[in-house]
Design a protein around this motif. Structure first.
Motif, mmCIF file in Angstrom:
data_model
loop_
_atom_site.group_PDB
_atom_site.id
_atom_site.type_symbol
_atom_site.label_atom_id
_atom_site.label_comp_id
_atom_site.label_asym_id
_atom_site.label_seq_id
_atom_site.Cartn_x
_atom_site.Cartn_y
_atom_site.Cartn_z
ATOM 1 N N GLN A 636 0.507 -0.973 0.154
ATOM 2 C CA GLN A 636 0.335 0.184 -0.357
ATOM 3 C C GLN A 636 1.123 1.738 -0.280
ATOM 4 O O GLN A 636 0.351 2.565 -0.762
ATOM 5 N N ASP A 663 -7.061 -3.418 -2.012
ATOM 6 C CA ASP A 663 -6.204 -3.874 -1.321
ATOM 7 C C ASP A 663 -6.795 -3.546 -0.220
ATOM 8 O O ASP A 663 -6.635 -4.079 0.834
ATOM 9 N N ALA A 667 -8.050 -7.448 -0.086
ATOM 10 C CA ALA A 667 -7.301 -8.704 0.012
ATOM 11 C C ALA A 667 -6.968 -9.353 1.135
ATOM 12 O O ALA A 667 -6.727 -10.332 1.854
#
Length: 834
Positions: A636, A663, A667
């Protein structure tokens, strides 16, 4: 009527020790008329002699000027050691003069060619001298310092301002001295002055334990008949071992490990001239920098917390919980037999059995020992501070009055300028935890931690904490002093000697050393501090040029930095990627600073940043997955850096952002699941806000699961942890640490919604988050120009927003990310339909 308040000289309230010949004079404005502003001002400055009436040294006359303009003294040359007073009268928008302000004062430092003529003297922990004062004394000043920590006494009473002086500096470059008004402390006849001196940072570490404990003092006595006498440190002073018992605590790291105090020695130290005193000696000043006046609020006890619980867990042990992770010392009173011992131990945590868990302290012992005098004793250790929530008192505990046990909270005495309260208990907890984290780590520098064997001015961690503090405190003086520490660390080629200021270890990392550029810029943006910016500018340029000299194919090499910027992140990190994004950001901010103060050559730094951004995108962007550095696993932080610092071409920004959100939210199960570390956590919520996804930030702040601030709260935190994980027995796991405090900057600029742009007419950027599910919020922030207020409450399907803009400023109001209106000074009420 337009009125002036909060008069400051060099950003300080009534300071003693100004060392610039043209000090900056600032004030804030209030008015009961909407749209009011300052159009002109008149300043009067008087010299205030010890004898006789004040004498006018500058009357500026009416000068055209707005509240955002810089005002500097322009009268007769200011004299060494002289006291002054000043006041201001301002003219409003209609040309009417207001009332004169109250007088403010300042006192000049010892200005060259005048000098402090005293010698450094060495002793064994305590130093004293007696001297006579004649009748007719009208003014007395003491100019004092010590190495290491010192306390200065007059007739048995402590008169020095700070609990931990001098400030932590590069002692071979500069040592701060204090100016003390002794006029009322001295009496006719014989007086006794003296020092207690302890190791402090001066003798911190086994390699410097052979350094002398030293003090320096010059007292000037001015009499009504014009006589001036000087009392200085010299061979006439006496020394003794003082109250510290090195046989019980002779650590080379007393700040971390604690002290042992013989309270019987403390009681007789200044009153008995015949016991244990011997001649002091002139000390060598090799390796000691020049004396400079302190321009920083003192470290002091600024709060006291009563024990929430005191439990007797054995015949000789009391267990105490103060309910809050703090820095300071445990205080109590005790009445016991002479020679009895009381030991106080400290820790952030307790273990499963309820005993102290010292796992977060590493090697720091945090143990203070007292040898009782036989009378009523105050258990208060000198020359140390501890980070703790819990304590245990051992030994002669029956002598301790448990009702007097308290945590004396210590830190640099930062002026409170901001308040925030909301209707949401989770946000209120976060605000409180951030406040305690800033306080706990403000000790003449911004430190990373306050409890373990470190407590250093790590530049990235501390810079994050410094900005976090701007929501609550006036961080200007602390930041300005810390900038000088960075300058003292700079080498001729522009790089700093280390990633800490003062220096600790020969390392160099972009993520840390960029503070040399970003701190002066932040002080300018928040407080309009052009003085620090001008002073630092050549040093900022040298560092920027140093980084440019490191470029290879327009990138900072992978081998350059010692530390990765994503310190203690979850998952993978890319040190080189972060270095280049941060370099791009600091070059652009440096260019903006150059433009703002009228310096040439800004364009070359913008062009260099653009080249780095292009090389960055080419090197790390993966078009197959619309992400940066995504080959091994998704980070990230890499996307945050690319989006926040302008590394991504405009046409690809939405794609990269979508991958980041995916994400975050999907995720690892239910999101948001944040994996960023120290370097990018501050910037993640701003990226989300830029793409109108404040809702994700809100979800994260409301989330109780790992990782996040709510997880800390759910696990009993009262300050911000060093890591997202709950760790209690490993090394990098402080439970009061500035590194992850970056959310405070988003709370200030995007929840409360206040940021500032200095200038002749300062601009307040208002972005209150009325679109978030927060029923009410009330906040004030006393800016350099006046008080900004933001408040809203929910009523009948709308939020009633009230905004207060100080005189002489304008405000750009944004709601839900969209510009709404330009607000003039005064109060504006807006109804925001839900």
């Amino acid at each position: 009527m337009l009125t002036c308040h909060n008069l400051r000289t060099e950003r300080l309230t009534n300071p003693r020790g100004i060392d610039t010949l043209t000090p900056e004079l600032t004030w804030t404005l209030e008015s009961d008329i909407d749209g009011d502003q300052q159009t002109a001002y008149t300043v009067e400055v008087d010299a205030v002699p010890a004898i006789g009436d004040p004498r006018r040294v500058w009357r500026s006359g009416k000068l055209a000027g707005r509240i955002g303009d810089s005002v500097r003294y322009g009268g007769e040359p200011l004299a060494s050691r002289q006291s002054y007073r000043w006041r201001v009268c301002v003219t409003d928008k209609d040309g009417a003069d207001g009332l004169w302000s109250e007088w403010a004062t300042f006192e000049m430092a010892v200005l060259s060619p005048d000098r402090i003529a005293a010698s450094w003297i060495a002793g064994d922990g305590a130093l004293r001298r007696e001297f006579a004062v004649s009748s007719g004394l009208v003014r007395a000043r003491a100019y004092v310092s010590g190495l290491g920590y010192y306390e200065f006494y007059c007739n048995g009473a402590k008169v020095s301002a700070s609990a931990l002086a001098p400030s932590f500096t590069e002692f071979d470059k500069r040592v701060e001295y204090e100016t003390i008004d002794l006029t009322d402390a001295l009496g006719g006849g014989t007086n006794t002055i003296g020092f207690l001196v302890g190791d402090g940072w001066w003798r911190h570490g086994a390699g410097v334990r052979d350094r002398d404990l030293m003090a320096i003092c010059e007292i000037t006595l001015e009499y009504a008949d014009g006589r001036v006498e000087a009392i200085s440190t010299d061979q006439s002073w006496q020394t003794s071992e003082g109250p510290l018992r090195l046989d019980l605590s002779d650590s080379p790291h007393q700040i971390f490990d604690g002290v042992a105090v013989d309270l019987a020695r403390n009681a007789t130290l200044w009153s008995d001239s015949s016991v244990g005193w011997r001649p002091a000696r002139i000390a060598t000043s090799d390796g000691v920098g020049g004396l400079v006046p302190t321009l920083l609020q003192p470290v002091n006890v600024v709060d006291k917390l009563r024990a929430q619980s005191v439990e007797r867990i054995s015949p000789t042990t009391l267990a105490i919980d103060f309910g809050q992770n703090v820095t300071g010392v445990v205080k109590a009173t005790a009445t016991g037999k002479a020679g009895d011992r009381v030991v106080v131990r400290h820790a952030e945590l307790r273990d499963a059995s309820g005993r102290l868990n010292t796992g977060t302290l590493r090697t720091a012992k945090e143990i203070d020992t007292y040898v009782l005098s036989g009378g009523k004793d105050s258990l208060t250790p000198p020359f140390v501070y501890h980070g703790f929530r819990y304590a245990e008192i051992e030994g002669a505990v029956d002598s301790v009055d448990s009702s007097t046990i308290e945590a004396a909270v210590m830190h640099t005495d930062l002026p409170v300028i901001g308040t925030v309260t909301t209707s949401d208990p989770k946000i209120n907890w976060l605000l409180d935890a951030l406040k305690w984290t800033v306080r706990a780590n403000a000790f003449s520098v911004m430190t990373d931690v306050c409890q373990r064997d470190e407590r250093r001015g790590w530049l990235m961690d501390g810079f994050t904490g410094l900005k976090a503090g701007m929501l609550f405190y006036d961080m200007n003086a602390l930041g300005r002093k810390w900038v000088q520490d960075m300058i003292d660390n700079q080498l001729p080629d522009g790089v700093l000697r280390g990633d800490c200021a003062p220096m600790w270890g020969p390392n160099h990392s972009v993520g840390w050393q960029r503070a040399l550029i970003l701190v002066p810029v932040a002080l300018y943006e928040a407080y309009g501090d052009t003085g620090t910016l001008h002073h630092a500018l050549p040093h900022m340029r040298r560092y920027a040029d140093h980084l440019l000299a490191q470029l290879s194919d327009d990138l900072i090499p992978a081998t350059y930095s010692t530390h990765p910027a994503e310190w203690l992140s979850i998952g993978r990190q890319n040190k080189q990627l972060a270095d280049n994004a941060m370099t791009c950001d600091l070059l652009r901010k440096f260019a903006t600073a150059l433009n703002g103060v009228g310096e040439p050559d800004a364009d070359q730094y913008v062009a260099a940043a653009d080249r780095i951004a292009a090389a960055f995108h080419k090197r790390w962007y993966d078009s197959n997955c619309a992400a940066y550095d995504a080959g091994e696993s998704f980070a990230q932080a890499s996307q945050v850096y690319a989006l926040r610092f302008g590394m991504t071409p405009a046409e690809l920004r939405n794609d990269v952002f979508d991958r980041l959100v995916d994400d975050l939210m999907n995720a690892r199960g239910d999101g948001p699941f944040v994996t960023t570390g120290i370097g990018s956590t501050e910037h993640l919520p701003f990226v989300l806000s830029e793409f109108d996804r404040d809702d994700i930030v809100w979800q994260w702040l409301q989330r109780d699961a790992y990782p996040g601030y709510g997880f800390m709260r759910q696990n009993g935190a009262t300050a911000i942890w060093e890591r997202w994980e709950k760790m209690e027995y490993h090394q990098m796991n402080a439970h009061n640490h500035t590194g992850l405090a970056g959310i405070a900057t988003w709370l200030r600029q995007r929840l409360v919604g206040i940021s500032t742009t200095p200038g002749t007419t300062p601009v307040i950027d208002l972005r209150p988050a009325t679109h978030l599910p927060l029923e009410s919020l009330t906040a004030t922030l006393q800016t350099r120009w006046g008080t900004v207020g933001v408040a809203w409450r929910t009523d009948a399907g709308a939020k009633r927003l009230t905004v207060d803009v100080p005189p002489g400023c304008v405000a750009n109001l944004h709601l839900n990310g969209k510009p709404v209106s330009v607000l003039a000074p005064g109060q504006t009420v807006v109804s925001v339909i839900l």
